[in-house]
Design an enzyme around this catalytic site. Structure first.
Site, PDB file in Angstrom:
ATOM      1  N   LYS A 170     -10.448  -3.561  19.685  1.00  0.00           N
ATOM      2  CA  LYS A 170      -9.036  -3.931  19.843  1.00  0.00           C
ATOM      3  C   LYS A 170      -8.485  -3.576  21.230  1.00  0.00           C
ATOM      4  O   LYS A 170      -7.292  -3.647  21.463  1.00  0.00           O
ATOM      5  CB  LYS A 170      -8.205  -3.283  18.730  1.00  0.00           C
ATOM      6  CG  LYS A 170      -8.690  -3.713  17.326  1.00  0.00           C
ATOM      7  CD  LYS A 170      -7.733  -3.351  16.212  1.00  0.00           C
ATOM      8  CE  LYS A 170      -8.315  -3.757  14.858  1.00  0.00           C
ATOM      9  NZ  LYS A 170      -7.364  -3.705  13.756  1.00  0.00           N
TER      10      LYS A 170
ATOM     11  N   LYS B 159       9.025 -17.053 -10.903  1.00  0.00           N
ATOM     12  CA  LYS B 159       8.151 -16.001 -11.423  1.00  0.00           C
ATOM     13  C   LYS B 159       6.935 -16.631 -12.099  1.00  0.00           C
ATOM     14  O   LYS B 159       7.090 -17.549 -12.914  1.00  0.00           O
ATOM     15  CB  LYS B 159       8.942 -15.166 -12.432  1.00  0.00           C
ATOM     16  CG  LYS B 159       8.166 -13.991 -12.953  1.00  0.00           C
ATOM     17  CD  LYS B 159       8.970 -13.199 -13.966  1.00  0.00           C
ATOM     18  CE  LYS B 159       8.051 -12.231 -14.660  1.00  0.00           C
ATOM     19  NZ  LYS B 159       8.350 -12.048 -16.057  1.00  0.00           N
TER      20      LYS B 159
ATOM     21  N   ASP C 262      -4.178  -6.568   5.184  1.00  0.00           N
ATOM     22  CA  ASP C 262      -5.184  -7.429   5.819  1.00  0.00           C
ATOM     23  C   ASP C 262      -5.184  -8.827   5.188  1.00  0.00           C
ATOM     24  O   ASP C 262      -5.630  -9.784   5.799  1.00  0.00           O
ATOM     25  CB  ASP C 262      -6.573  -6.806   5.682  1.00  0.00           C
ATOM     26  CG  ASP C 262      -6.703  -5.562   6.552  1.00  0.00           C
ATOM     27  OD1 ASP C 262      -6.231  -5.597   7.702  1.00  0.00           O
ATOM     28  OD2 ASP C 262      -7.241  -4.546   6.073  1.00  0.00           O
TER      29      ASP C 262
ATOM     30  N   ASN D 260       0.850  -1.194   0.000  1.00  0.00           N
ATOM     31  CA  ASN D 260       0.000   0.000   0.000  1.00  0.00           C
ATOM     32  C   ASN D 260       0.886   1.246   0.000  1.00  0.00           C
ATOM     33  O   ASN D 260       2.108   1.136  -0.004  1.00  0.00           O
ATOM     34  CB  ASN D 260      -0.963  -0.012   1.195  1.00  0.00           C
ATOM     35  CG  ASN D 260      -0.215  -0.036   2.499  1.00  0.00           C
ATOM     36  OD1 ASN D 260       0.486   0.910   2.837  1.00  0.00           O
ATOM     37  ND2 ASN D 260      -0.341  -1.129   3.256  1.00  0.00           N
TER      38      ASN D 260
ATOM     39  N   PHE E 154      -4.186   3.290  15.027  1.00  0.00           N
ATOM     40  CA  PHE E 154      -4.572   4.262  14.005  1.00  0.00           C
ATOM     41  C   PHE E 154      -5.755   3.653  13.252  1.00  0.00           C
ATOM     42  O   PHE E 154      -5.914   2.434  13.206  1.00  0.00           O
ATOM     43  CB  PHE E 154      -3.414   4.501  13.016  1.00  0.00           C
ATOM     44  CG  PHE E 154      -2.596   5.715  13.349  1.00  0.00           C
ATOM     45  CD1 PHE E 154      -1.698   5.683  14.399  1.00  0.00           C
ATOM     46  CD2 PHE E 154      -2.709   6.886  12.608  1.00  0.00           C
ATOM     47  CE1 PHE E 154      -0.931   6.792  14.710  1.00  0.00           C
ATOM     48  CE2 PHE E 154      -1.950   8.003  12.902  1.00  0.00           C
ATOM     49  CZ  PHE E 154      -1.059   7.962  13.960  1.00  0.00           C
TER      50      PHE E 154
ATOM     51  N   LYS F 102     -13.208   0.421  16.368  1.00  0.00           N
ATOM     52  CA  LYS F 102     -11.883  -0.226  16.400  1.00  0.00           C
ATOM     53  C   LYS F 102     -11.264  -0.084  17.791  1.00  0.00           C
ATOM     54  O   LYS F 102     -10.645  -1.012  18.289  1.00  0.00           O
ATOM     55  CB  LYS F 102     -10.955   0.391  15.351  1.00  0.00           C
ATOM     56  CG  LYS F 102     -11.212  -0.180  13.962  1.00  0.00           C
ATOM     57  CD  LYS F 102     -10.251   0.325  12.907  1.00  0.00           C
ATOM     58  CE  LYS F 102     -10.690  -0.230  11.563  1.00  0.00           C
ATOM     59  NZ  LYS F 102     -10.150   0.462  10.419  1.00  0.00           N
TER      60      LYS F 102
HETATM   61  O1  PMT Z   1       2.889   6.171   6.524  1.00  0.00           O
HETATM   62  P1  PMT Z   1       2.303   7.455   5.996  1.00  0.00           P
HETATM   63  O2  PMT Z   1       2.489   7.608   4.510  1.00  0.00           O
HETATM   64  O3  PMT Z   1       2.772   8.654   6.764  1.00  0.00           O
HETATM   65  O4  PMT Z   1       0.710   7.375   6.176  1.00  0.00           O
HETATM   66  C1  PMT Z   1       0.172   7.361   7.461  1.00  0.00           C
HETATM   67  C2  PMT Z   1      -1.003   6.370   7.578  1.00  0.00           C
HETATM   68  C3  PMT Z   1      -2.174   6.871   6.749  1.00  0.00           C
HETATM   69  C4  PMT Z   1      -0.593   4.983   7.101  1.00  0.00           C
HETATM   70  C5  PMT Z   1      -1.360   6.315   9.113  1.00  0.00           C
HETATM   71  O5  PMT Z   1      -1.741   7.598   9.518  1.00  0.00           O
HETATM   72  C6  PMT Z   1      -2.478   5.321   9.377  1.00  0.00           C
HETATM   73  O6  PMT Z   1      -3.650   5.621   9.301  1.00  0.00           O
HETATM   74  N1  PMT Z   1      -2.107   4.054   9.713  1.00  0.00           N
HETATM   75  C7  PMT Z   1      -3.035   2.956   9.920  1.00  0.00           C
HETATM   76  C8  PMT Z   1      -3.475   2.435   8.586  1.00  0.00           C
HETATM   77  C9  PMT Z   1      -4.366   1.199   8.718  1.00  0.00           C
HETATM   78  O7  PMT Z   1      -3.923   0.141   8.416  1.00  0.00           O
HETATM   79  O8  PMT Z   1      -5.537   1.432   9.244  1.00  0.00           O
HETATM   80  P2  PMT Z   1      -6.667   0.282   9.487  1.00  0.00           P
HETATM   81  O9  PMT Z   1      -7.866   1.057   9.831  1.00  0.00           O
HETATM   82  O10 PMT Z   1      -6.695  -0.660   8.333  1.00  0.00           O
HETATM   83  O11 PMT Z   1      -6.099  -0.523  10.731  1.00  0.00           O
HETATM   84  C10 PMT Z   1      -6.437  -0.163  12.068  1.00  0.00           C
HETATM   85  C11 PMT Z   1      -5.287  -0.439  13.010  1.00  0.00           C
HETATM   86  O12 PMT Z   1      -5.044  -1.857  13.044  1.00  0.00           O
HETATM   87  C12 PMT Z   1      -3.979   0.213  12.629  1.00  0.00           C
HETATM   88  O13 PMT Z   1      -3.352   0.668  13.806  1.00  0.00           O
HETATM   89  C13 PMT Z   1      -3.174  -0.923  11.997  1.00  0.00           C
HETATM   90  O14 PMT Z   1      -1.764  -0.745  12.211  1.00  0.00           O
HETATM   91  C14 PMT Z   1      -3.680  -2.139  12.760  1.00  0.00           C
HETATM   92  N2  PMT Z   1      -3.625  -3.396  11.998  1.00  0.00           N
HETATM   93  C15 PMT Z   1      -4.361  -3.577  10.859  1.00  0.00           C
HETATM   94  C16 PMT Z   1      -4.318  -4.792  10.197  1.00  0.00           C
HETATM   95  C17 PMT Z   1      -3.499  -5.837  10.720  1.00  0.00           C
HETATM   96  N3  PMT Z   1      -3.414  -7.004  10.116  1.00  0.00           N
HETATM   97  N4  PMT Z   1      -2.792  -5.622  11.837  1.00  0.00           N
HETATM   98  C18 PMT Z   1      -2.852  -4.422  12.498  1.00  0.00           C
HETATM   99  O15 PMT Z   1      -2.184  -4.247  13.519  1.00  0.00           O
END
Ligand code: PMT
Length: 402
Positions: A341, A289, A279, A209, A323, A337
């Site tokens: 979590k 390949k 995810d 991503n 986040f 969330k």
């Molecule tokens: O890195 P930059 O370019 O500065 O951009 C910043 C950002 C947009 C990436 C950052 O501000 C941000 O929003 N990060 C979280 C992105 C995300 O994956 O959000 P989510 O809503 O899908 O996940 C929620 C939370 O679960 C996040 O804290 C994520 O780290 C965590 N997660 C998600 C999936 C997974 N398999 N494991 C996790 O721990």
């Protein structure tokens, strides 16, 4: 907070020198002991006498104009200062400091001082965006200098943009706030994840991503400035961490990030998950390949482990911050969330909003804690956002203890 402090005000040569007069005056009125050091060029804009009258102290310009045989003036003032402020800081003085050049009174004193040093740049918008200036500022930041970013607006050179010396009141406010905060994270271990993860399909292809790691890295740098011992677990990104006190561990996939985060988690006091973790990952990783075939291709994907969910389940005394990257009903989804979590707080960004989210230098976020208290931070640099977020986290950690 500046009352009674010894302040070395370094003034370099730019049109914004007139604002440094107001700064010297306001600092003196607040009870600070101000000694002004000017570059030769600065004296072309405003005379030393003006600063002498405003600070009620002699002004220093020439390294060799030694008045007291008992002392070497530039070292004496460097040792005397509790705080050094360079305002306005030109590209030239920033460049000299970043490269260890000491060829006049001000640059020599700045290299010699151990004082907390603040740099308030002022220059033409294109100079401020020049890679040399950016690299020099990053280097200084990594060495612990604090920058007070210039404002945007009409510049004396006729351009409109970023480069205007911040207002004297704001410079003092930022310094007072910083001095007051001091190092509240001293003795704390901070663990932060940043950047994307990369899920391999075959030796040449992967899913990922647009996360750059900037948001997480700015949080890590600020935590180190606030005295914490910081580890950042970073997904693949070319972006650098601008603080040599941050311990960076690079990982590639969600599985690697899971392991690294869980290893460091038990010893951590504060954990922030700013990474954008995949995810899903391809169910099968091809050793060679993958060959093209006629028709469409369907890849089977499987869920990765939710790292944050698992940390929330194992949480003991850690203050856990997640986040949320959302595009609609952002607060509602963010709140869900936080609950699901088992977080102490969540930082919600509407990644569809202009200037927010992935890759850029700015963001727009809402900080929400488990008491449902929310703080909106409008469009600002990720650096500024990181500083505000730490204020809220430190406040909430104190509240949870009481
Ligand atoms: O890195 P930059 O370019 O500065 O951009 C910043 C950002 C947009 C990436 C950052 O501000 C941000 O929003 N990060 C979280 C992105 C995300 O994956 O959000 P989510 O809503 O899908 O996940 C929620 C939370 O679960 C996040 O804290 C994520 O780290 C965590 N997660 C998600 C999936 C997974 N398999 N494991 C996790 O721990």
């Amino acid at each position: 907070m500046v009352r009674g402090k010894n302040i070395l005000l370094g003034v370099s040569g730019g049109i914004a020198v007139y604002k440094a007069c107001a700064l010297a005056s306001k600092l003196t009125q607040k009870g600070a002991n101000v000694k002004v050091m000017m570059t030769e060029n600065a004296t072309k804009f405003v005379s030393a006498l003006t600063f002498q009258a405003l600070s009620r102290n002699p002004v220093y310009v020439d390294t060799f104009d030694e008045k007291d045989p008992e002392k070497i003036a530039h070292i004496d003032i460097a040792d005397w200062a509790d705080i050094a402020i360079i305002a306005p800081a030109t590209a030239n003085i920033i460049g000299k400091l970043a490269n260890g050049i000491a060829d006049d009174m001000l640059s020599t004193a700045l290299l010699a001082t151990r004082a907390d040093s603040y740099i308030a740049p002022a220059m033409n918008v294109h100079m401020y965006a020049h890679p040399a200036v950016i690299e020099n500022m990053k280097q200084l930041e990594a060495w612990g200098y604090h920058f007070i970013e210039p404002g945007a607006g009409y510049l004396a050179c006729g351009y409109v943009g970023k480069g205007r010396l911040e207002e004297p009141e704001t410079i003092i406010e930022v310094i007072e706030q910083h001095q007051q905060i001091g190092q509240p994270l001293q003795g704390k271990k901070v663990l932060i994840s940043a950047g994307p993860t990369r899920e391999i399909i075959d030796p040449v292809r992967f899913f990922s991503n647009r996360s750059s790691g900037k948001m997480g890295f700015r949080l890590a740098e600020t935590a180190a400035e606030l005295g914490a011992e910081v580890t950042v677990i970073a997904g693949p990104t070319d972006v650098k961490v601008n603080n040599s006190n941050v311990n960076r561990i690079d990982v590639i996939s969600a599985e690697e990030m899971y392991k690294a985060m869980h290893e460091a988690f038990p010893a951590a006091d504060i954990v922030i998950k700013a990474a954008a973790v995949a995810d899903y990952r391809p169910k099968q990783v091809h050793k060679g390949k993958m060959k093209k075939q006629a028709g469409d291709l369907t890849l089977e994907m499987e869920r990765t482990k939710d790292i944050l969910l698992s940390l929330g389940e194992q949480k003991e005394n850690q203050f856990l911050v997640g986040f949320a990257a959302e595009t609609d009903n952002v607060i509602e989804y963010g709140r869900k969330k936080l609950e699901k979590k088992n977080l102490d707080a969540i930082v919600i960004n509407n990644v569809a909003a202009e200037g927010a989210g992935f890759a850029g230098d700015t963001n727009i976020v809402t900080y929400l804690n488990r008491s449902d208290q929310s703080e909106e931070i409008p469009l600002a640099t990720k650096n500024e956002i990181a500083k505000k977020l730490w204020q809220f986290i430190i406040r909430d950690m104190k509240d949870e203890r009481n």
